[in-house]
Design an enzyme around this catalytic site. Structure first.
Site, PDB file in Angstrom:
ATOM      1  N   ASN A  13     -16.480   1.651  -9.567  1.00 45.48           N
ATOM      2  CA  ASN A  13     -17.610   1.317  -8.570  1.00 45.48           C
ATOM      3  C   ASN A  13     -17.683   2.427  -7.696  1.00 45.48           C
ATOM      4  O   ASN A  13     -16.961   2.223  -6.720  1.00 45.48           O
ATOM      5  CB  ASN A  13     -17.678   0.171  -8.336  1.00 45.48           C
ATOM      6  CG  ASN A  13     -18.725  -0.333  -7.453  1.00 45.48           C
ATOM      7  OD1 ASN A  13     -19.839   0.481  -7.406  1.00 45.48           O
ATOM      8  ND2 ASN A  13     -18.992  -1.669  -6.823  1.00 45.48           N
ATOM      9  N   TRP A  14     -18.559   3.425  -7.848  1.00 44.40           N
ATOM     10  CA  TRP A  14     -18.968   4.256  -6.873  1.00 44.40           C
ATOM     11  C   TRP A  14     -19.775   4.123  -5.562  1.00 44.40           C
ATOM     12  O   TRP A  14     -20.016   4.815  -4.822  1.00 44.40           O
ATOM     13  CB  TRP A  14     -19.081   5.960  -7.365  1.00 44.40           C
ATOM     14  CG  TRP A  14     -18.202   6.208  -8.323  1.00 44.40           C
ATOM     15  CD1 TRP A  14     -16.872   5.658  -8.583  1.00 44.40           C
ATOM     16  CD2 TRP A  14     -18.210   7.197  -9.382  1.00 44.40           C
ATOM     17  NE1 TRP A  14     -16.130   6.619  -9.395  1.00 44.40           N
ATOM     18  CE2 TRP A  14     -16.910   7.550  -9.915  1.00 44.40           C
ATOM     19  CE3 TRP A  14     -19.257   8.078  -9.756  1.00 44.40           C
ATOM     20  CZ2 TRP A  14     -16.890   8.612 -11.078  1.00 44.40           C
ATOM     21  CZ3 TRP A  14     -19.052   9.082 -10.885  1.00 44.40           C
ATOM     22  CH2 TRP A  14     -17.798   9.103 -11.192  1.00 44.40           C
ATOM     23  N   LYS A  15     -20.247   2.832  -5.868  1.00 39.82           N
ATOM     24  CA  LYS A  15     -21.202   2.262  -4.619  1.00 39.82           C
ATOM     25  C   LYS A  15     -22.236   3.438  -4.365  1.00 39.82           C
ATOM     26  O   LYS A  15     -22.760   4.144  -4.920  1.00 39.82           O
ATOM     27  CB  LYS A  15     -20.037   1.855  -3.292  1.00 39.82           C
ATOM     28  CG  LYS A  15     -19.058   0.979  -4.055  1.00 39.82           C
ATOM     29  CD  LYS A  15     -18.525   0.431  -3.000  1.00 39.82           C
ATOM     30  CE  LYS A  15     -17.416  -0.611  -3.211  1.00 39.82           C
ATOM     31  NZ  LYS A  15     -16.889  -1.657  -2.478  1.00 39.82           N
ATOM     32  N   HIS A  99     -22.304  -8.085  -7.618  1.00 37.22           N
ATOM     33  CA  HIS A  99     -21.234  -7.739  -6.526  1.00 37.22           C
ATOM     34  C   HIS A  99     -21.162  -8.252  -5.273  1.00 37.22           C
ATOM     35  O   HIS A  99     -22.483  -8.499  -4.582  1.00 37.22           O
ATOM     36  CB  HIS A  99     -21.491  -6.193  -6.644  1.00 37.22           C
ATOM     37  CG  HIS A  99     -20.374  -5.517  -5.759  1.00 37.22           C
ATOM     38  ND1 HIS A  99     -20.027  -5.391  -4.461  1.00 37.22           N
ATOM     39  CD2 HIS A  99     -18.960  -5.024  -6.285  1.00 37.22           C
ATOM     40  CE1 HIS A  99     -18.906  -4.925  -4.124  1.00 37.22           C
ATOM     41  NE2 HIS A  99     -18.219  -4.446  -5.279  1.00 37.22           N
ATOM     42  N   GLU A 101     -21.198  -7.137  -2.461  1.00 39.54           N
ATOM     43  CA  GLU A 101     -22.136  -6.610  -1.597  1.00 39.54           C
ATOM     44  C   GLU A 101     -23.659  -6.723  -1.733  1.00 39.54           C
ATOM     45  O   GLU A 101     -24.251  -6.975  -0.892  1.00 39.54           O
ATOM     46  CB  GLU A 101     -21.708  -5.008  -1.535  1.00 39.54           C
ATOM     47  CG  GLU A 101     -20.431  -4.843  -0.892  1.00 39.54           C
ATOM     48  CD  GLU A 101     -19.667  -3.658  -1.333  1.00 39.54           C
ATOM     49  OE1 GLU A 101     -20.176  -2.602  -2.131  1.00 39.54           O
ATOM     50  OE2 GLU A 101     -18.399  -3.292  -1.031  1.00 39.54           O
ATOM     51  N   GLU A 171     -13.241 -10.636  -7.594  1.00 41.05           N
ATOM     52  CA  GLU A 171     -13.027  -9.808  -6.717  1.00 41.05           C
ATOM     53  C   GLU A 171     -13.212 -10.573  -5.272  1.00 41.05           C
ATOM     54  O   GLU A 171     -14.179 -11.099  -4.832  1.00 41.05           O
ATOM     55  CB  GLU A 171     -14.297  -8.993  -6.491  1.00 41.05           C
ATOM     56  CG  GLU A 171     -14.283  -7.891  -7.582  1.00 41.05           C
ATOM     57  CD  GLU A 171     -15.124  -6.844  -7.276  1.00 41.05           C
ATOM     58  OE1 GLU A 171     -14.382  -5.642  -7.326  1.00 41.05           O
ATOM     59  OE2 GLU A 171     -16.070  -6.769  -6.965  1.00 41.05           O
ATOM     60  N   GLY A 177     -12.403  -3.259  -0.209  1.00 40.64           N
ATOM     61  CA  GLY A 177     -12.463  -2.076   0.798  1.00 40.64           C
ATOM     62  C   GLY A 177     -11.786  -2.530   2.223  1.00 40.64           C
ATOM     63  O   GLY A 177     -11.803  -1.604   2.857  1.00 40.64           O
ATOM     64  N   SER A 217      -9.254  -3.507  -3.479  1.00 42.75           N
ATOM     65  CA  SER A 217      -8.338  -2.692  -2.975  1.00 42.75           C
ATOM     66  C   SER A 217      -7.110  -2.377  -4.287  1.00 42.75           C
ATOM     67  O   SER A 217      -5.886  -2.524  -3.960  1.00 42.75           O
ATOM     68  CB  SER A 217      -7.514  -3.014  -2.043  1.00 42.75           C
ATOM     69  OG  SER A 217      -8.547  -3.185  -0.768  1.00 42.75           O
ATOM     70  N   GLY A 238     -12.946   0.352  -6.412  1.00 40.72           N
ATOM     71  CA  GLY A 238     -14.106   0.814  -5.581  1.00 40.72           C
ATOM     72  C   GLY A 238     -13.533   2.261  -5.052  1.00 40.72           C
ATOM     73  O   GLY A 238     -13.453   3.393  -5.651  1.00 40.72           O
ATOM     74  N   GLY A 239     -12.938   2.307  -3.648  1.00 44.32           N
ATOM     75  CA  GLY A 239     -12.610   3.592  -3.214  1.00 44.32           C
ATOM     76  C   GLY A 239     -11.394   4.070  -3.764  1.00 44.32           C
ATOM     77  O   GLY A 239     -11.851   5.592  -3.955  1.00 44.32           O
TER      78      GLY A 239
END
Ligand code: PEP
Length: 259
Positions: A13-15, A99, A101, A171, A177, A217, A238-239
């Site tokens: 997920n590149w957000k 998600h 977010e 999640e 994150g 993470s 993500g990251g």
């Protein structure tokens, strides 16, 4: 390790990162680094504006292109929203839905997520449905109640046959994150709970077959232990998915004997 009947999925997920050239370059590097005989699924979810460029970079590969969100309506006065058919037109075959977010920053409710899930299913997209508890909910022993409410809300009015393609991503919000990862045991326990809930919502066959990814993470150096848990069928990342070498290591996880 996870059941061999469930094909593992590693999703990036590149957000709201990368412009379209950067996204296409990253997609190309990931594609190039994949083992030729990789058996599991890889999914990339760039921002809407990079979908076309990433689609071109992935042309002819088996990597799944996904959006990070979806509108529940097909067309009309919904400024800023992107319809299921528009996602398909941009090359998507999957959509991330709910998600944390989106839930927290954009105030998405279980009712909205249910409508998005129905819209994705109707359009033939693979929905990656995210659920998870906040730190406060975990610390006040409400994790399972929250997961149950989110699952019942998301799948309301959807039959088992309609839900067959859904992938669930557990999640824990406190791990997204933050660099804090759920321990493999914590994640495994939550995944077993999710599977039990899906047995109650539908049936045992569905619960045994549905893929449940872990997200929060996930990194090159913790993926092996997580993927060694029997009910963890993949990862939503993500990251670490923004770095080709690290994400390739996540994709090529190795299961280890943990018990
Ligand atoms: C995510 O974006 O869903 C996620 C899990 O992010 P991170 O891996 O950075 O925690």
């Amino acid at each position: 390790m996870a059941s061999t009947k469930r094909i593992p999925m590693i999703a990036g997920n590149w957000k709201m990162h990368l412009n379209s050239k950067e996204a296409a370059d990253l997609a190309a590097a990931i594609r190039k680094g994949l083992d030729a005989d990789l058996k599991h699924e890889v999914l990339l979810a760039p921002t809407f504006t990079s979908l076309h460029a990433v689609k071109a970079a992935l042309a002819g590969s088996k990597i799944i292109l996904s959006s990070q969100d979806i509108a529940w309506e097909e067309k009309g006065a919904f400024t800023g929203a992107v319809a299921p058919s528009q996602l398909i037109d941009a090359g998507c075959t999957a959509a991330i839905i709910g998600h944390s977010e989106r839930r927290k920053v954009f105030l998405e409710t279980d009712e909205m997520i249910n409508k998005k899930l129905k819209a994705a299913i109707k359009a033939g997209l693979v929905p990656v449905l995210c659920i998870g508890e906040t730190l406060e909910e975990r610390e006040s022993q409400r994790t399972y109640r929250v997961l149950e409410t989110q699952l019942i809300g998301a799948f309301s009015g959807i039959t088992a046959a309609e839900a067959v393609k859904v992938v669930i991503a557990y999640e824990p919000v406190w791990a997204i994150g933050t660099g804090k990862t759920a321990t493999p045991d914590q994640a495994q326990d939550a995944h077993v709970f999710v599977r039990r809930q899906m047995e109650r919502v539908y049936n045992k066959a569905y619960a045994d077959a549905v893929r449940v990814l872990y997200g929060g993470s996930v990194k090159a150096d913790n993926v092996d232990e997580l993927m060694s848990q029997p009910d963890i069928d993949g990862a939503l990342v993500g990251g670490e998915s923004l770095k080709a070498d690290k994400f390739l290591r996540v994709i090529h996880f190795q299961t280890v004997l943990t018990r």
